[in-house]
Scaffold this active site. Structure first.
Site, PDB file in Angstrom:
ATOM      1  N   THR A   1      -2.115   3.868  -1.026  1.00 39.16           N
ATOM      2  CA  THR A   1      -1.405   4.661  -2.029  1.00 39.16           C
ATOM      3  C   THR A   1      -2.385   5.323  -2.982  1.00 39.16           C
ATOM      4  O   THR A   1      -2.287   6.527  -3.276  1.00 39.16           O
ATOM      5  CB  THR A   1      -0.424   3.762  -2.814  1.00 39.16           C
ATOM      6  OG1 THR A   1       0.306   2.960  -1.884  1.00 39.16           O
ATOM      7  CG2 THR A   1       0.538   4.592  -3.629  1.00 39.16           C
TER       8      THR A   1
ATOM      9  N   GLY B   1      -5.350  -1.597   2.957  1.00 37.75           N
ATOM     10  CA  GLY B   1      -4.406  -2.273   2.092  1.00 37.75           C
ATOM     11  C   GLY B   1      -3.319  -1.292   1.656  1.00 37.75           C
ATOM     12  O   GLY B   1      -3.544  -0.085   1.591  1.00 37.75           O
ATOM     13  N   CYS B   2      -2.113  -1.827   1.359  1.00 32.01           N
ATOM     14  CA  CYS B   2      -1.009  -0.920   1.028  1.00 32.01           C
ATOM     15  C   CYS B   2      -1.254  -0.250  -0.327  1.00 32.01           C
ATOM     16  O   CYS B   2      -1.004   0.949  -0.486  1.00 32.01           O
ATOM     17  CB  CYS B   2       0.324  -1.654   1.068  1.00 32.01           C
ATOM     18  SG  CYS B   2       0.420  -3.147   0.070  1.00 32.01           S
ATOM     19  N   ASN B   3      -1.776  -0.998  -1.281  1.00 34.49           N
ATOM     20  CA  ASN B   3      -2.126  -0.380  -2.562  1.00 34.49           C
ATOM     21  C   ASN B   3      -3.293   0.586  -2.379  1.00 34.49           C
ATOM     22  O   ASN B   3      -3.328   1.666  -2.973  1.00 34.49           O
ATOM     23  CB  ASN B   3      -2.536  -1.444  -3.587  1.00 34.49           C
ATOM     24  CG  ASN B   3      -1.425  -2.388  -3.931  1.00 34.49           C
ATOM     25  OD1 ASN B   3      -0.400  -1.994  -4.448  1.00 34.49           O
ATOM     26  ND2 ASN B   3      -1.620  -3.661  -3.612  1.00 34.49           N
TER      27      ASN B   3
END
Lengths: 342, 342, 342, 342
Positions: B153, B148-150
């Site tokens: 990060t 997932g992009c979150n």
């Protein structure tokens, strides 16, 4: 073999855009970066988005050894640019991004820019840098003058039509919408986010914008008579992208056919199917130009909408395209990246 | 020799981003593009910014001859993805961008996503696609699950710190700010320009966001005990870019040194000088990650700020980085483009 | 009977916002507008959006006859403000919007703002202008010090909770997201549209933001012991709106009940139903504050999200609310306008 | 005495804007709110920015007791509006914001909107709602048809000039730039933040926009002959604000004098000093119109730039202005709020 280039004026937006484009170019090496006001700084401090690159630190123009440089980009403000270029070695290839060598007549230059030209003797040698129309001259040029970003957009719309004689010359209107990066890093209240975002306005209304000097020069030359168009720029709350809505008299289908023929084979110019309308969203960050031709419910009227990225095809991308030609490289090298969407 | 790839789910943002990146990749050829709902359309109609490319028309998944494909990217919504991948040839290399193969425990998958997993048997084979931490497994994997992009990060922020044991594990907070493209092309009122621009809000507050499943799995595995963090996402009126503000207890200098050591030699991870703060502006459109570590006026507290482009390093760029590894290509091929600024 | 007011510093955003609010106020008349650098100009030139109003021209502070003025708003930068206010008539009612009279201890002032205070003798008389908590003192005050916009937002989140003793005092974190108008009309590169839009960043990380002085003063006074919070501001590409995500330890339901009780009857404070999350979109241009309380999946943790418009409730709206009280007018006069949406 | 009003179609942007404006109106009370698809909901759920107001819950149109209503605003989509209005009590005063009663000729209506008109018998009774030009008819009207937002903007530019006969009628061009809220809450991909922000495009190019029906009707009536203009709308990434750049042939000074004379005494129309150019920033959220007239370097050409807020003066503000007249109230009541800036 890799060619060495210098960028003079590397702390502004067009300088940064040149570095972005060249960072993945297979045949160019950035050998020197100059910015007098920020000499001594690392590029990572001036533009953190370039942090991953191994770039030379900023120096003053005087500190560059131009004998090691194959070509210099000059991304300075007008007036400063002519003063700097005048002092550079006479054998150095130069792509100037300023307005200083666009206008062939020094009187016309003075009329639009307000000052006497400081390098009149070099104006004869400068080639106008609208690649698609001056390609052969650019290949053998020593000094190329990049066009204005609005001027480029308007000429992609009108040059083929004027040349082919398919539109009236006395009622041309270009209503242009321009992104804010065209104004550079100028510290002005109306360019602040708080004052620019969420609204827009026209400016330089009524024939006051300096890029009219280029339109007058080029269109009159093409037509063999004086051509004066109406041109109204508008400042929009986006960072990249110019859209020009051109109103012309003429047969819309003939206008379309003329455009298709004129741009056949051009790697960066996309003429859309008849009746389709382009968007600046589709060229952001790229060197591509999208052009749409539409007829009007009023017979004998056509609308030509042209979009490009003012910082790329309208400035630094065009400059790189010209440099490629001047250095004998593939014209499209470093420039085939697709737009950023969304 | 050029490898042939297919993109399944080519009409969404991550599919388009893959095409953008691959369009200048020296070693990949796009051999097939699938999007069941838009099969038969040309990509120039779906994404006019790709108009200049010579791309295959959209087809249905069934119409692809996978015997000619070296690797398939699957850019479908979760749940759909597992159903499609289950039916693909068992020898085909696959990079999945959905959530379907990120969570190893089917019960945990069901807890966060609500449905029974339809391809449980394949979960064991899937490798978690956070390249910098699973590089060797990815090289030999057949099926890689993009993070997932979150989740990406937050892991760039916390993995080295948890692994090194330099921060407390029971008071970690990630306050995350996310661009809207992470929500995809979903037609929802709150994603309309009129309702999203000029404001922002938190959502999924209190431990409700699905990417917590990945955080829990990975951080607990690293720590050898259960780790549960607080994570609050916020929806911001920008199109690309995630910024995670991480609050941890620990010695700030030790935190910094740990990060520098962990990411030394990584081509895409930039740890800023101590005390500097990154900006999403500097990674937009690129595959780079910028990380800043700062101490607090309260002793024993550190703040770690991490930024990346959710569509690129957070999704399609990461996918391409993994595909490069799986195909034996240079890991950075097609991914070294600088961010778009301004 | 109409009260006459003056605005000193009428060419900045908070001055303009005061005029906007007062333009439909039934009990106030703008009798004088001062802006030393733009004295002699008409307001229509400085702020064309006020063109329809019949306003006095800008003058210097010296040119104002304060004997005719019932109350002066002082919307000057800090440091300048104390120097100007020191010279004003001692009987004049003043609402100061700067930071100059917020901190009671001159040493603390110097620590955060760097200069010796030039009107130390007036600090004792100044009342802190957070209306909902200092209402009675404000009614009888001569000099009221408007709070910082971040400071206001954070105090709406935390004051009732600290006062009621329902949260821990040693692990409070406020992660704040701020609109750019809070930076005023400062001409800085990072505030240009081209550099601010489409991205965001943290700043003053680690306990460096000046509004911490207010937090320390107020929270420690409330708690009867030293309270130091962590506070990280982020600069967002919107023009109005602050959102504070508060992380506290305590029982979420108790936190919620405390907030509901504290703000019952307050005309401008809206506590949302438990578990709902506010958005800055809903308070833009208004004097309202929306507060949402949510529990976390981790027991004993609560998240309190507070939003307000930094220029209105965070500055000029608060100032007008206080002026209404000081002049014996209805506290809500001129302030009941709904937010602008979309 | 307070008048009771109903709003039919209260869940869209124009409905919400009406509530915003009326919320501080001294003479109106909102007695009923209808939105069939959201009947039963509280307004605070549909539009949280209205949370502080004590509003009736949403009901279906059928549930309203119109005997208690003095005037109904109908903020429905076209076609639906005529079907609903046809069934309302024949004595009820109505301000319709849709397109359904703007065009007097049912054939012209069908040509632009595609369907037969379902309330042909009411078209004769409807008064065109451009207040400044139909004020007397509106005062005594039962049914007023609000103008299109583009149509209003263009008519403020051209009506005085056509009526005074100071411009040519066969070469008029309106290049219009429109905010996205004009498209309403429609769920379309091109209206998503990710696809609309940071770019712009023309649409309905070549005489296809429906508001041309209004232009044709009104301008031909004024001129006493057929007048067909060219009109190109552009979709911009802002939420409120229309800017129309009008290109006309005529003497610029005469054009200016005509505008000044035509709008003398109008409370909402501001004609700027000759040569100044308005901005949509200055009318956002307000009922004001700013008009600038400029000459061109080409003799005999003038440019007229007009800006207004499409949701306020272009729709709901205009509607309220008309309702004030129809109810015998002060025409400006509830409408004198200044724009929101920044």
């Amino acid at each position: 073999m890799t060619k060495k280039i210098a960028i003079i004026g590397a702390s502004g937006y067009t300088g940064a855009e040149l570095i972005r484009l060249i960072s993945t170019h297979p045949g160019l090496e950035i050998a020197a970066l100059a910015a007098n006001s920020k000499a001594g700084m690392r590029m990572a401090q001036v533009f953190p988005f370039l942090r991953h690159l191994d770039l030379p630190d900023l120096v003053t123009v005087d500190q560059i050894d131009f004998s090691q440089i194959d070509l210099a980009f000059c991304a300075l403000p007008h007036k400063t640019s002519q003063e700097v270029i005048r002092e550079l070695p006479k054998s150095l290839k130069i792509v100037d991004l300023s307005a200083d060598f666009r206008l062939r007549d020094p009187e016309v230059y003075k009329q639009w820019y307000g000052n006497d030209h400081a390098a009149v003797e070099m104006q004869g040698e400068a080639v106008y840098g609208l690649t698609e129309f001056y390609r052969d001259e650019i290949k053998s040029a020593r000094l190329v003058a990049g066009t204005g970003c609005n001027a480029a957009t308007g000429q992609f719309t009108l040059r083929p039509l004027i040349e082919a004689g398919v539109i009236g010359l006395d009622d041309i209107i270009l209503d242009m919408k321009c992104a804010v990066s065209g104004a550079g890093r100028s510290l002005k209240e109306n360019l602040l986010h708080a004052e620019l975002s969420e609204g827009y306005n026209a400016y330089a209304v009524g024939g006051k914008h300096r890029h009219l000097g280029e339109f007058d020069q080029e269109f009159s030359k093409l037509a063999g008579r004086e051509v004066k168009i109406q041109f109204t720029p508008h400042l929009l709350p986006v960072n990249r992208g110019i859209l020009s809505t051109g109103y012309v008299s003429g047969d819309a289908q003939e206008v379309y056919d003329t455009m298709v023929a004129a741009y056949a084979g051009e790697p960066f110019i996309q003429v859309l199917p008849f009746g389709e309308v382009p968007s600046t969203h589709d060229v952001r960050g790229s060197n591509f130009v999208h052009i749409g031709v539409t007829g009007d419910r009023i017979a004998g009227r056509a609308i030509v909408v042209t979009v490009l990225d003012n910082l790329c095809k309208g400035s630094s991308g065009q400059a790189l395209q010209n440099a490629n030609l001047m250095l004998g490289l593939d014209e499209t090298a470093g420039l085939m990246g697709a737009a950023l969407f969304p």
